[in-house]
Motif scaffolding. Structure first.
Motif, PDB file in Angstrom:
ATOM      1  N   LEU A 144      38.423  38.370  34.297  1.00 21.75           N
ATOM      2  CA  LEU A 144      37.758  38.250  33.008  1.00 21.75           C
ATOM      3  C   LEU A 144      36.953  39.513  32.731  1.00 21.75           C
ATOM      4  CD1 LEU A 144      36.281  34.668  33.636  1.00 21.75           C
ATOM      5  CD2 LEU A 144      38.442  35.230  32.499  1.00 21.75           C
ATOM      6  N   PRO A 145      36.691  39.801  31.445  1.00 22.44           N
ATOM      7  CA  PRO A 145      35.783  40.927  31.182  1.00 22.44           C
ATOM      8  C   PRO A 145      34.392  40.584  31.714  1.00 22.44           C
ATOM      9  CG  PRO A 145      36.183  39.670  29.171  1.00 22.44           C
ATOM     10  CD  PRO A 145      37.093  39.104  30.228  1.00 22.44           C
ATOM     11  N   LEU A 146      33.609  41.614  32.000  1.00 19.67           N
ATOM     12  CA  LEU A 146      32.228  41.359  32.397  1.00 19.67           C
ATOM     13  C   LEU A 146      31.500  40.714  31.227  1.00 19.67           C
ATOM     14  CD1 LEU A 146      31.310  44.646  34.284  1.00 19.67           C
ATOM     15  CD2 LEU A 146      31.723  42.390  35.269  1.00 19.67           C
ATOM     16  N   TYR A 147      30.631  39.743  31.555  1.00 19.05           N
ATOM     17  CA  TYR A 147      29.904  39.095  30.474  1.00 19.05           C
ATOM     18  C   TYR A 147      29.055  40.139  29.745  1.00 19.05           C
ATOM     19  CZ  TYR A 147      26.936  36.578  27.472  1.00 19.05           C
ATOM     20  OH  TYR A 147      26.308  36.173  26.324  1.00 19.05           O
ATOM     21  N   ASP A 148      29.145  40.112  28.429  1.00 17.26           N
ATOM     22  CA  ASP A 148      28.414  41.045  27.572  1.00 17.26           C
ATOM     23  C   ASP A 148      28.106  40.309  26.272  1.00 17.26           C
ATOM     24  OD1 ASP A 148      27.681  43.001  25.706  1.00 17.26           O
ATOM     25  OD2 ASP A 148      29.215  44.422  26.342  1.00 17.26           O
ATOM     26  N   GLY A 149      26.836  40.074  26.009  1.00 22.72           N
ATOM     27  CA  GLY A 149      26.436  39.366  24.799  1.00 22.72           C
ATOM     28  C   GLY A 149      26.899  40.049  23.530  1.00 22.72           C
TER      29      GLY A 149
END
Length: 182
Positions: free
Chosen positions: A40-45
């Protein structure tokens, strides 16, 4: 037929945590086995605000929601659960519907060290608490010195590990059957 979701905190194809999960699925018994993909992509708001929940994250959340039971295996990285597993938990927490709530979950770990991932499991339990998943208390599956614990076919060679894993998976199956009947 019950659905069992396997989540490995290791991305490596030859991961001992993946091997441990395959053994867990075998010992769980007849089930439709689903395997999560934590690439998954890194969590980024900012990414979430701009594009919403990424499709692979929603797929994972849907798999969790649809599963009757979940087995998670994590390596121990720097005395904690793996970053990819924490990232996945963070992303799923942003989805709608509380997919973890009340979900029967068995946790386990396989590590190169002697302790078998005890600290990683403790951190994983803490991460799952806000989701209100039904995390089984044990038996603890802490496979230490994991390179020596599996044969060429990926089967556990230590009878004590296999017996404890069989008990855990039997408990997971029983709890998931009770949840389904409720």
């Amino acid at each position: 037929m019950p659905k069992l979701l396997l989540i490995s905190g290791s991305l490596r194809a030859g991961s001992y945590n993946r091997k441990l999960l395959e053994e867990a699925a075998r010992l769980y018994g007849e089930a439709e086995v689903l395997r999560a993909d934590l690439r998954l992509p890194l969590y980024d708001g900012d990414l979430e605000d701009a594009e919403g929940i990424p499709a692979p994250v929603q797929t994972l959340a849907d798999q969790i929601a649809e599963a009757d039971a979940v087995a998670i295996s994590t390596p121990e990285y720097n005395k904690n659960l793996s970053g990819v597993l924490k990232n996945a938990l963070d992303w799923v927490s942003r989805t709608k519907g509380s997919p973890w709530r009340g979900k029967p979950v068995a946790i386990m770990s396989a590590t190169a060290g002697r302790a078998g991932g005890e600290r990683a499991q403790n951190s994983l339990r803490l991460c799952l608490m806000p989701f209100r998943a039904h995390v089984l208390p044990g038996p603890e599956i802490l496979v230490g010195q994991c390179a020596e614990q599996f044969d060429d076919a990926g089967r556990l060679t230590n009878i004590r590990y296999e017996k404890a894993l069989s008990e855990l998976m039997g408990d997971l199956r029983a709890v998931s059957a009770q949840s389904a009947a409720a």
